[in-house]
Design an enzyme around this catalytic site. Structure first.
Site, PDB file in Angstrom:
ATOM      1  N   ARG A 182     -12.979   3.148  -2.563  1.00 14.98           N
ATOM      2  CA  ARG A 182     -13.284   1.922  -3.303  1.00 14.98           C
ATOM      3  C   ARG A 182     -14.523   2.038  -4.162  1.00 14.98           C
ATOM      4  O   ARG A 182     -14.839   1.120  -4.912  1.00 14.98           O
ATOM      5  CB  ARG A 182     -13.463   0.759  -2.324  1.00 14.98           C
ATOM      6  CG  ARG A 182     -12.126   0.098  -2.036  1.00 14.98           C
ATOM      7  CD  ARG A 182     -12.205  -0.821  -0.895  1.00 14.98           C
ATOM      8  NE  ARG A 182     -12.904  -2.058  -1.192  1.00 14.98           N
ATOM      9  CZ  ARG A 182     -12.748  -3.154  -0.480  1.00 14.98           C
ATOM     10  NH1 ARG A 182     -11.923  -3.159   0.539  1.00 14.98           N
ATOM     11  NH2 ARG A 182     -13.428  -4.227  -0.773  1.00 14.98           N
ATOM     12  N   ARG A 214       0.146 -14.497   0.597  1.00 14.12           N
ATOM     13  CA  ARG A 214       0.438 -13.284   1.373  1.00 14.12           C
ATOM     14  C   ARG A 214       0.392 -13.506   2.881  1.00 14.12           C
ATOM     15  O   ARG A 214      -0.469 -14.179   3.408  1.00 14.12           O
ATOM     16  CB  ARG A 214      -0.603 -12.231   0.974  1.00 14.12           C
ATOM     17  CG  ARG A 214      -0.738 -11.080   1.925  1.00 14.12           C
ATOM     18  CD  ARG A 214      -1.371  -9.904   1.274  1.00 14.12           C
ATOM     19  NE  ARG A 214      -2.816  -9.973   1.200  1.00 14.12           N
ATOM     20  CZ  ARG A 214      -3.572  -9.005   0.692  1.00 14.12           C
ATOM     21  NH1 ARG A 214      -3.004  -7.924   0.178  1.00 14.12           N
ATOM     22  NH2 ARG A 214      -4.865  -9.127   0.668  1.00 14.12           N
ATOM     23  N   ARG A 244      -4.606 -13.085   6.513  1.00 14.61           N
ATOM     24  CA  ARG A 244      -5.994 -12.636   6.542  1.00 14.61           C
ATOM     25  C   ARG A 244      -6.940 -13.779   6.215  1.00 14.61           C
ATOM     26  O   ARG A 244      -6.692 -14.573   5.323  1.00 14.61           O
ATOM     27  CB  ARG A 244      -6.194 -11.497   5.534  1.00 14.61           C
ATOM     28  CG  ARG A 244      -5.664 -10.189   6.046  1.00 14.61           C
ATOM     29  CD  ARG A 244      -5.655  -9.146   4.970  1.00 14.61           C
ATOM     30  NE  ARG A 244      -6.956  -9.031   4.298  1.00 14.61           N
ATOM     31  CZ  ARG A 244      -7.218  -8.126   3.375  1.00 14.61           C
ATOM     32  NH1 ARG A 244      -6.270  -7.275   3.006  1.00 14.61           N
ATOM     33  NH2 ARG A 244      -8.391  -8.067   2.817  1.00 14.61           N
ATOM     34  N   ARG A 253     -13.868 -10.735  -4.266  1.00 23.15           N
ATOM     35  CA  ARG A 253     -13.253  -9.417  -4.098  1.00 23.15           C
ATOM     36  C   ARG A 253     -12.831  -8.836  -5.452  1.00 23.15           C
ATOM     37  O   ARG A 253     -12.916  -7.624  -5.662  1.00 23.15           O
ATOM     38  CB  ARG A 253     -12.064  -9.514  -3.141  1.00 23.15           C
ATOM     39  CG  ARG A 253     -12.517  -9.616  -1.684  1.00 23.15           C
ATOM     40  CD  ARG A 253     -11.499 -10.296  -0.802  1.00 23.15           C
ATOM     41  NE  ARG A 253     -10.285  -9.516  -0.631  1.00 23.15           N
ATOM     42  CZ  ARG A 253      -9.115 -10.037  -0.259  1.00 23.15           C
ATOM     43  NH1 ARG A 253      -9.003 -11.333  -0.048  1.00 23.15           N
ATOM     44  NH2 ARG A 253      -8.081  -9.251  -0.108  1.00 23.15           N
TER      45      ARG A 253
HETATM   46  P1  ADP Z   1      -2.616  -4.963  -1.749  1.00 25.73           P
HETATM   47  O1  ADP Z   1      -2.284  -4.022  -0.640  1.00 25.73           O
HETATM   48  O2  ADP Z   1      -2.780  -4.262  -3.073  1.00 25.73           O
HETATM   49  O3  ADP Z   1      -3.761  -5.876  -1.464  1.00 25.73           O
HETATM   50  P2  ADP Z   1      -0.069  -6.281  -1.015  1.00 25.73           P
HETATM   51  O4  ADP Z   1       0.870  -5.110  -0.954  1.00 25.73           O
HETATM   52  O5  ADP Z   1      -0.523  -6.876   0.251  1.00 25.73           O
HETATM   53  O6  ADP Z   1      -1.332  -5.920  -1.986  1.00 25.73           O
HETATM   54  O7  ADP Z   1       0.652  -7.409  -1.913  1.00 25.73           O
HETATM   55  C1  ADP Z   1       0.055  -8.682  -2.075  1.00 25.73           C
HETATM   56  C2  ADP Z   1       1.098  -9.801  -1.923  1.00 25.73           C
HETATM   57  O8  ADP Z   1       1.954  -9.809  -3.065  1.00 25.73           O
HETATM   58  C3  ADP Z   1       2.011  -9.662  -0.719  1.00 25.73           C
HETATM   59  O9  ADP Z   1       2.291 -10.969  -0.250  1.00 25.73           O
HETATM   60  C4  ADP Z   1       3.274  -9.009  -1.265  1.00 25.73           C
HETATM   61  O10 ADP Z   1       4.430  -9.396  -0.510  1.00 25.73           O
HETATM   62  C5  ADP Z   1       3.320  -9.566  -2.680  1.00 25.73           C
HETATM   63  N1  ADP Z   1       3.796  -8.600  -3.663  1.00 25.73           N
HETATM   64  C6  ADP Z   1       3.518  -7.266  -3.709  1.00 25.73           C
HETATM   65  N2  ADP Z   1       4.100  -6.703  -4.797  1.00 25.73           N
HETATM   66  C7  ADP Z   1       4.718  -7.701  -5.469  1.00 25.73           C
HETATM   67  C8  ADP Z   1       5.512  -7.777  -6.681  1.00 25.73           C
HETATM   68  N3  ADP Z   1       5.760  -6.685  -7.416  1.00 25.73           N
HETATM   69  N4  ADP Z   1       6.011  -8.976  -7.051  1.00 25.73           N
HETATM   70  C9  ADP Z   1       5.756 -10.087  -6.321  1.00 25.73           C
HETATM   71  N5  ADP Z   1       5.035 -10.095  -5.172  1.00 25.73           N
HETATM   72  C10 ADP Z   1       4.524  -8.929  -4.747  1.00 25.73           C
END
Ligand code: ADP
Ligand code: ZN
Length: 220
Positions: free
Chosen positions: A87, A126, A160, A171
């Site tokens: 990061r 999320r 979270r 963030r």
């Molecule tokens: P990161 O790990 O980068 O913080 P996440 O994988 O947890 O992000 O994704 C954030 C949220 O967005 C989750 O609720 C996930 O289900 C949703 N999400 C991830 N990719 C997409 C997408 N391409 N379109 C819509 N929602 C998404």
């Protein structure tokens, strides 16, 4: 030879979602330092306690120690998909050393590009399965059966504490200041490949899969 990859992108870009899919498709193991830190905090280990004490600002030292420790476990002998690490530039430099001292190196850095508005939408809806960690979203990715995880059937879900509008702003600012420069850092090493992460989950997954195959890495 081990295959090590990094996912870059702001919080909510879909790093966890995509790292999980890619890990499964290519037979690699995902290493989420965020998950590792939260697990360590829950388990009350030394690193976990230090992380909790530090609040959201976990020092490079703690995170680097967790990575060095984790990567030597059996699960990661064939490589790791780093999700949420490095990061900072200091962490990136340390990761280079951690890998080098084990005769390994980063093969590819995948940058997920989304705008800040999308980040807020994704983060505020999320949640994850408390049993297997599968990620979901109130609007964009619901469970097929209400209240039941598609992957494992679990019925216990987690949100979270820092997934709220206030914390997201902090963030995001931190991401732009500390982490976004890594895209360029790795571009100079010819490792960065960018993907439009404003698309549907499966389209992003297929774009990523193409990039990984083009780098000479084959699915299992
Ligand atoms: P990161 O790990 O980068 O913080 P996440 O994988 O947890 O992000 O994704 C954030 C949220 O967005 C989750 O609720 C996930 O289900 C949703 N999400 C991830 N990719 C997409 C997408 N391409 N379109 C819509 N929602 C998404
Ligand atoms: Zn589950």
């Amino acid at each position: 030879m081990a295959l090590d990859l990094v996912f870059l992108g702001p919080p909510g870009a879909g790093k966890g979602t995509q790292a999980r899919k890619l890990a499964e498709a290519f037979g690699l193991a995902q290493l989420s330092t965020g998950d590792a830190l939260r697990a360590a905090a829950e388990a009350g280990t030394k690193a976990g306690k230090a992380a909790m004490k530090a609040g959201s600002l976990v020092s490079d030292e703690i995170v680097n120690a967790i990575v060095a420790e984790t990567i030597d476990t059996e699960e990661y002998v064939n490589g790791a998909i780093f999700d949420g690490y490095p990061r900072t530039l200091a962490q990136a430099a340390e990761l280079d050393l951690i890998l080098k001292s084990r005769g390994r190196h980063l093969s590819l850095v995948l940058s997920l590009e989304v705008d800040d508005m999308m980040v807020v939408q994704r983060i505020s809806g999320r949640f994850t399965c408390g049993n297997c960690g599968e990620g979901y979203h109130n609007n964009f990715k619901q469970t097929k059966t209400e209240g039941q995880c598609d992957q494992c059937g679990g019925t216990d879900f987690k949100r979270r504490a820092d997934d709220n509008a206030d914390a997201v702003a902090t963030r995001l600012a931190e991401y732009h200041r500390e982490t976004a420069p890594l895209i360029e850092y790795y571009r100079e090493q010819n490792k960065t490949q960018s993907v439009n992460a404003m698309q549907a989950i499966d389209k992003i997954a297929s774009d990523l899969s193409t990039l990984v195959k083009n780098a000479g890495i084959q699915p299992v």
